[in-house]
Structures are given as structure tokens and as C-alpha cells.
Design a protein around this motif. Structure first.
Motif, PDB file in Angstrom:
ATOM      1  N   CYS A 224       1.001  -1.376   0.133  1.00  0.00           N
ATOM      2  CA  CYS A 224       0.013   0.096  -0.012  1.00  0.00           C
ATOM      3  C   CYS A 224       0.834   1.400  -0.001  1.00  0.00           C
ATOM      4  O   CYS A 224       0.397   2.209  -0.706  1.00  0.00           O
ATOM      5  N   LEU A 225       2.103   0.975   0.593  1.00  0.00           N
ATOM      6  CA  LEU A 225       2.583   2.353   0.691  1.00  0.00           C
ATOM      7  C   LEU A 225       3.452   2.558  -0.711  1.00  0.00           C
ATOM      8  O   LEU A 225       3.740   3.594  -1.172  1.00  0.00           O
ATOM      9  N   THR A 226       3.848   1.489  -1.330  1.00  0.00           N
ATOM     10  CA  THR A 226       4.717   1.512  -2.698  1.00  0.00           C
ATOM     11  C   THR A 226       3.259   2.304  -3.774  1.00  0.00           C
ATOM     12  O   THR A 226       3.766   2.740  -4.900  1.00  0.00           O
ATOM     13  N   GLY A 227       2.139   2.020  -3.396  1.00  0.00           N
ATOM     14  CA  GLY A 227       1.227   2.642  -4.159  1.00  0.00           C
ATOM     15  C   GLY A 227       0.799   3.961  -4.442  1.00  0.00           C
ATOM     16  O   GLY A 227      -0.040   4.639  -5.004  1.00  0.00           O
ATOM     17  N   MET A 228       1.463   4.818  -3.529  1.00  0.00           N
ATOM     18  CA  MET A 228       1.516   6.052  -3.520  1.00  0.00           C
ATOM     19  C   MET A 228       2.411   7.044  -4.381  1.00  0.00           C
ATOM     20  O   MET A 228       3.188   7.809  -4.023  1.00  0.00           O
ATOM     21  N   CYS A 229       2.204   6.569  -5.667  1.00  0.00           N
ATOM     22  CA  CYS A 229       3.356   7.139  -6.565  1.00  0.00           C
ATOM     23  C   CYS A 229       2.754   8.246  -7.167  1.00  0.00           C
ATOM     24  O   CYS A 229       3.678   9.093  -7.602  1.00  0.00           O
ATOM     25  N   LEU A 230       1.470   8.825  -7.057  1.00  0.00           N
ATOM     26  CA  LEU A 230       1.048   9.952  -7.166  1.00  0.00           C
ATOM     27  C   LEU A 230       1.583  11.100  -6.212  1.00  0.00           C
ATOM     28  O   LEU A 230       1.126  12.436  -6.302  1.00  0.00           O
ATOM     29  N   LEU A 231       1.859  10.653  -4.967  1.00  0.00           N
ATOM     30  CA  LEU A 231       1.925  11.588  -4.045  1.00  0.00           C
ATOM     31  C   LEU A 231       2.930  12.512  -4.144  1.00  0.00           C
ATOM     32  O   LEU A 231       2.982  13.787  -3.750  1.00  0.00           O
ATOM     33  N   PRO A 232       4.177  11.971  -4.743  1.00  0.00           N
ATOM     34  CA  PRO A 232       5.164  13.422  -5.125  1.00  0.00           C
ATOM     35  C   PRO A 232       4.709  14.385  -5.953  1.00  0.00           C
ATOM     36  O   PRO A 232       4.988  15.448  -5.957  1.00  0.00           O
ATOM     37  N   GLN A 233       3.729  13.933  -6.864  1.00  0.00           N
ATOM     38  CA  GLN A 233       3.225  15.088  -7.824  1.00  0.00           C
ATOM     39  C   GLN A 233       2.568  15.985  -6.993  1.00  0.00           C
ATOM     40  O   GLN A 233       2.221  17.103  -7.344  1.00  0.00           O
ATOM     41  N   ILE A 234       1.645  15.512  -6.295  1.00  0.00           N
ATOM     42  CA  ILE A 234       0.778  16.329  -5.426  1.00  0.00           C
ATOM     43  C   ILE A 234       1.607  17.231  -4.459  1.00  0.00           C
ATOM     44  O   ILE A 234       1.275  18.478  -4.532  1.00  0.00           O
ATOM     45  N   ILE A 235       2.472  16.822  -3.622  1.00  0.00           N
ATOM     46  CA  ILE A 235       3.590  17.633  -3.124  1.00  0.00           C
ATOM     47  C   ILE A 235       4.248  18.594  -3.940  1.00  0.00           C
ATOM     48  O   ILE A 235       4.447  19.797  -3.607  1.00  0.00           O
ATOM     49  N   HIS A 236       4.664  18.329  -5.050  1.00  0.00           N
ATOM     50  CA  HIS A 236       5.281  19.209  -6.056  1.00  0.00           C
ATOM     51  C   HIS A 236       4.429  20.253  -6.265  1.00  0.00           C
ATOM     52  O   HIS A 236       4.806  21.530  -6.415  1.00  0.00           O
ATOM     53  N   ASN A 237       3.095  20.141  -6.448  1.00  0.00           N
ATOM     54  CA  ASN A 237       2.334  21.090  -6.832  1.00  0.00           C
ATOM     55  C   ASN A 237       1.843  22.033  -5.753  1.00  0.00           C
ATOM     56  O   ASN A 237       1.953  23.329  -5.836  1.00  0.00           O
ATOM     57  N   ILE A 238       1.919  21.288  -4.707  1.00  0.00           N
ATOM     58  CA  ILE A 238       1.661  22.259  -3.346  1.00  0.00           C
ATOM     59  C   ILE A 238       2.842  23.436  -3.099  1.00  0.00           C
ATOM     60  O   ILE A 238       2.983  24.375  -2.765  1.00  0.00           O
ATOM     61  N   ARG A 239       4.055  22.584  -3.500  1.00  0.00           N
ATOM     62  CA  ARG A 239       5.513  23.528  -3.221  1.00  0.00           C
ATOM     63  C   ARG A 239       5.442  24.465  -4.108  1.00  0.00           C
ATOM     64  O   ARG A 239       5.881  25.703  -3.756  1.00  0.00           O
ATOM     65  N   LEU A 240       5.222  24.214  -5.357  1.00  0.00           N
ATOM     66  CA  LEU A 240       5.304  25.194  -6.340  1.00  0.00           C
ATOM     67  C   LEU A 240       4.053  26.515  -6.123  1.00  0.00           C
ATOM     68  O   LEU A 240       4.719  27.991  -6.299  1.00  0.00           O
ATOM     69  N   GLY A 241       2.964  25.974  -5.811  1.00  0.00           N
ATOM     70  CA  GLY A 241       1.921  26.814  -5.743  1.00  0.00           C
ATOM     71  C   GLY A 241       1.297  27.718  -6.608  1.00  0.00           C
ATOM     72  O   GLY A 241       0.364  28.644  -6.451  1.00  0.00           O
ATOM     73  N   ASN A 242       1.726  27.141  -7.916  1.00  0.00           N
ATOM     74  CA  ASN A 242       1.330  27.861  -9.271  1.00  0.00           C
ATOM     75  C   ASN A 242       0.359  26.963  -9.870  1.00  0.00           C
ATOM     76  O   ASN A 242      -0.057  26.127  -9.306  1.00  0.00           O
ATOM     77  N   ASN A 243      -0.133  27.371 -11.172  1.00  0.00           N
ATOM     78  CA  ASN A 243      -1.298  26.712 -11.654  1.00  0.00           C
ATOM     79  C   ASN A 243      -0.721  25.188 -12.100  1.00  0.00           C
ATOM     80  O   ASN A 243      -0.009  25.352 -13.044  1.00  0.00           O
ATOM     81  N   PRO A 244      -1.139  24.151 -11.530  1.00  0.00           N
ATOM     82  CA  PRO A 244      -0.685  22.883 -12.104  1.00  0.00           C
ATOM     83  C   PRO A 244      -1.419  22.358 -13.143  1.00  0.00           C
ATOM     84  O   PRO A 244      -2.682  22.846 -13.573  1.00  0.00           O
TER      85      PRO A 244
END
Length: 494
Positions: free
Chosen positions: A324-344
Motif C-alpha cells: 500500500c505504501l508503494t502505491g502512493m506513486c502520485l503523492l510526489p506530484q501532489i506535493i510538487h504542486n503544493i510546493r510550487l503553488g502555481n497553476n498545475p
């Protein structure tokens, strides 16, 4: 006469085996499966705590050439508790002696070599001092003397001279020929693997083309998500290659998905990584020493993560919580969008065509009863795993529609900065460091010269550098660094 000869030939083929050579031709190399039952209530072989389970056995010969004329001289067995490989099991081997032609049986006392395993933790206990009295009887149904109608009965009982308490066993095995069509199972698995790989290949190629033609912004794609995708594809390649090597009779089937995933991981995935990584190091392209240092550091991190992932999957692939932990492959993209703060961007073929297909392997391993890994199916795991992926996709879509930080409470958001400043025409200002024109002349201003206001707005960074609003906003969408001094910039106050 010909018909009589054929009848005699058929009758001869189904005659009762007269010696061990004829019996060997009939049984050698075929796998038999059935049930084992315990005649004792105590624990046996360290931890066979149930009273029955699935059993497998095969007759073999010491001749490594695997000639059909070999005489069987040993048999290997596997006792499962209760069924699937990641649960408790016992694997052992007996030498066959004292063959009896009259009742087609073997009977003797032998030292049992066996190993035990629990959930693939590699905690094996090798016992070589167990003296076991065994009998192996071969019975046939009716007058059909062939391997399909052979019924194998095995009785293992502790010999009086055994010194190990764990060898106090009394087990019966009742087995028939295993008629499972493993070839069909393997073909279906390999076809699924090739289709998934081909889908990912098309989507990765399309994404690389869009990034190179500036249709998509590589800075809005998470480098961690792309790297994790490459690591997963490399693991699937290695897994299929391993299956091809240990199952040499099915080598031509497993090697096909292994080859395609090797091409996917080493060409398309690595090209995508390079495009995304290069967009973050444009300033290093003009300095060979810095470029070489940055590339070395990145690939050192990548291959360390690759080896670490392989080791973790080797030890924990049977644990549902780890998968289940290995299934969080989209989590880095979510965090990347939050960090940039621009229009994803919500790139559908990146999400559904590249990242999501990787989950099908785990759904196959945990949802298909006849999966090749021998893992126990779990409906609860499949539901949790699917919900996990669905939740990540929903969050990505919300970020695309409502903003990357719309679902985060304001108290947890980083402090935003107001970049806008009012210009006075009577003062002198430095030129915009991005377009290299005067702040009074915005190259993206569509108003006619006679309609421009005397007092205008510009943007000033915390490090006190001036830019046109349109220039700096375009720059912030790419990189949150000052174009002049490379200092980190806070999020823009909208």
C-alpha cells in the motif's frame, strides 16, 4: 491384423508396471498435488499447527541430464499451511529405496532433509537428524495404468531413534496428478505484462514529445514521480527476468515482457527523467564542471534509491501494508504542486497511462487466485489499494480545478508575499532583468502608447530586484528563484 496390433499396443501401454524402470517412465518429472493430514494434535515441523493442508510432490532422479529413461530414486514434497507460499510451509526430500514390485511401493527409514519458511523472511531451519519411517504406495484406478490415474499415498512417521522433538511427525499425503494448465496462466500473465508495457511506452513517448515541443511545462512534473516510475518499471523487468531464468521451460514466455520493460526503463523512462531534470538545471548547462557534478549527484541518488527499492521489495513484498505504501506513486506530484503553488496541469495520459497501470501488477498478485507469485488473494487489500489510487487522482484533479493549495488550511500554508509596487515616472528604475527593457515599457502591455498611464505597477522581489509583472509571473511558473541573484522566492500573494 492391423486393428489387432493396435489393440495390443494400447493394451501394452496400459499394463501394470512390472519393475521400477517402467514405473519411472510413468511418473518421472510429473508434479502431483493433493492434501496432507496430521495424525497428531501436537505441533509438527516447528509450526504446522493445523491438521491438514495442501501438499505437492514430484518424483526425481539424481541424473542431471533429465533423461526419460532415468530411474526415480528420490521424491521432493511441499506441505503448505494452509495454501499460499507466503504462509507457513515445509519443503523436504526423501531417498527412495526398497522398491516392491508386488504392491508398487517404497518403504524404508531415511534421514529427512527439510527446510521451513515463514512469509519469506528467510528464517530457514535446516534439520538433517530426523529419522523418518516412510512408505510410498502407488495405486491405480481400475485397469488404467497411467500417470493420470495414478494415486500416490505417502505416510511419514517418526522413527524410534529420532533425537529431535520437532521431528515427531505422523503425516499422511494423498495425491493425484496436477492437471493445472500452468502454460495458459503464464501466457495470460505475459500478455497482460506486454499490453501494460506497450501502453506505458506510448504514453511516455507522447509526454516526451509534448515536453520537447513546449506543449507541456517540464517544471510542473515531479522529478520524484518520474524517478519512482522508472524504478518500478526496472523492478518489473528484473522480476520477469528472474522468472525466465528459474523457469527455463517457460523462458521464451517470460523473457518477452522482461525485454520490453528493459527497453521502457532504459530508453523512454530515462529520456523523460533527463528532460524533467534538465529543466531544473538550465544554469548548469553552461558550466561543464557544475553540470558534471550535478549529473553525478543525481544518478548517485537514483541508483541508491533503485537498489533500496529492490531490497525492500525482496523482504517485504508479501506484506500488504508495504505494498500500500508503494502505491502512493502520485503523492510526489501532489506535493510538487503544493510546493510550487502555481497553476498545475492535469496531464491525463501521464496519470492514467503511465502511473496508474503499475497498480495492475499488485491487483493481479493480490486479486487473482492463480497468480504466479503464489500470494493469497485479499479482497480487502484490493479495495484499499484501488481507493488509495482513486483518492490521489481526485486530489490531483482538485488541484488542477481549484488550485494546488485549495484543500490545505491557511494556517499550514507558507507565508505569501506581495510583489506589486507602484512606479513613479519621475524616478529612475533598473531595467527588467528578464526582458532587458525599461520597466516603463512593458513588452506584453497591449494598450496603445497614448492610453498608457503615467503611474504604473511593477514587481519587486524580497531581494529588491525589479521586473515587469508579466515577466516575473511567467518566470515564477517555471522556477521559484530570483532571475538575478538566484535566491529563493516566497509564494505570490494573489
Amino acid at each position: 491384423m492391423l486393428c489387432l496390433f493396435l489393440l495390443q499396443l494400447v493394451a501394452g501401454l496400459s499394463e501394470r508396471p512390472q519393475n521400477i524402470s517402467e514405473l519411472s517412465k510413468m511418473l518421472y518429472g510429473y508434479e502431483y498435488k493433493g492434501k496432507w493430514t496430521s495424525q497428531k494434535m501436537e505441533q509438527q515441523f516447528h509450526y504446522l499447527t493445523v491438521e491438514q493442508g495442501d501438499a505437492y510432490m514430484i518424483f526425481l532422479s539424481n541424473n542431471t541430464q533429465q533423461n526419460s529413461n532415468d530411474v526415480i530414486d528420490r521424491f521432493e514434497f511441499q506441505l503448505l499451511n494452509p495454501k499460499y507460499q507466503e504462509l507457513k510451509q515445509v519443503i523436504g526430500m526423501f531417498k527412495l529405496t526398497n522398491y516392491s514390485d508386488s504392491d508398487i511401493s517404497f518403504e524404508n527409514t531415511s534421514v529427512l532433509n527439510y527446510t521451513t519458511a515463514y512469509k519469506f523472511r528467510r528464517n530457514y531451519y535446516s534439520k538433517e537428524n530426523c529419522e523418518i519411517a516412510y512408505t510410498v504406495n502407488v495405486e491405480f484406478q481400475g485397469d488404467n495404468y497411467d500417470k493420470e490415474h495414478a494415486k500416490i499415498k505417502v505416510h511419514m512417521q517418526t522413527h524410534d531413534n529420532s533425537l529431535d522433538s520437532h521431528c515427531d511427525v505422523d503425516i499422511l499425503m494423498d495425491l493425484m496428478l496436477d492437471t493445472t494448465n500452468y502454460l495458459l496462466v503464464i501466457i495470460m500473465y505475459c500478455a497482460m505484462s506486454v499490453m501494460i508495457c506497450f501502453t506505458q511506452f506510448l504514453c511516455v513517448t507522447k509526454l516526451c514529445k509534448a515536453l520537447l515541443e513546449n506543449e507541456e511545462d517540464p517544471n510542473k512534473i515531479s522529478l520524484f514521480a518520474v524517478g519512482y516510475l522508472t524504478i518500478q518499471d526496472s523492478y518489473i523487468c528484473l522480476q520477469n527476468l528472474y522468472e525466465a531464468l528459474i523457469n527455463y521451460q517457460y523462458f521464451q514466455y517470460f523473457i518477452l515482457p522482461a525485454f520490453f520493460y528493459f527497453l521502457l526503463a532504459t530508453t523512454c523512462d530515462m529520456k523523460l527523467i533527463w528532460i524533467v531534470w534538465r529543466s531544473r538545471h538550465l544554469e548548469d548547462l553552461f558550466d561543464q564542471q557544475r553540470m558534471r557534478r550535478a549529473i553525478t549527484y543525481f544518478f548517485a541518488q537514483f541508483y541508491f534509491s533503485l537498489i533500496l527499492y529492490f531490497l525492500l521489495m525482496y523482504f517485504f513484498f508479501t506484506y500488504n501494508w508495504f505494498i500500500c505504501l508503494t502505491g502512493m506513486c502520485l503523492l510526489p506530484q501532489i506535493i510538487h504542486n503544493i510546493r510550487l503553488g502555481n497553476n498545475p496541469r492535469f496531464i491525463s495520459y501521464f496519470v492514467f497511462g503511465i502511473l496508474v497501470p503499475s497498480m495492475l501488477y499488485q491487483l493481479y498478485n493480490r486479486g487473482c487466485p492463480s497468480n504466479l507469485r503464489g500470494l493469497e488473494p485479499s479482497l480487502a487489500f484490493c479495495m484499499i489499494y484501488l481507493s488509495e489510487y482513486l483518492l490521489q487522482i481526485i486530489i490531483l484533479y482538485i488541484q488542477y480545478k481549484l488550485g494546488p493549495r485549495s484543500f490545505i488550511p491557511k494556517c499550514f500554508l507558507p507565508k505569501q508575499y506581495n510583489y506589486y509596487r507602484t512606479l513613479n515616472i519621475q524616478e529612475d528604475y533598473e531595467e527588467c532583468a528578464i526582458c532587458l527593457t525599461s520597466l516603463m515599457d512593458d513588452p506584453f502591455d497591449t494598450e496603445a502608447p497614448t492610453q498608457k498611464l503615467v503611474i504604473k505597477q511593477a514587481m519587486q522581489t524580497p531581494c529588491r530586484h525589479w521586473f515587469h509583472p508579466s515577466c516575473l509571473r511567467s518566470w515564477i511558473d517555471i522556477k521559484m528563484q530570483c532571475p538575478t541573484c538566484r535566491s529563493e522566492l516566497p509564494p505570490l500573494l494573489e
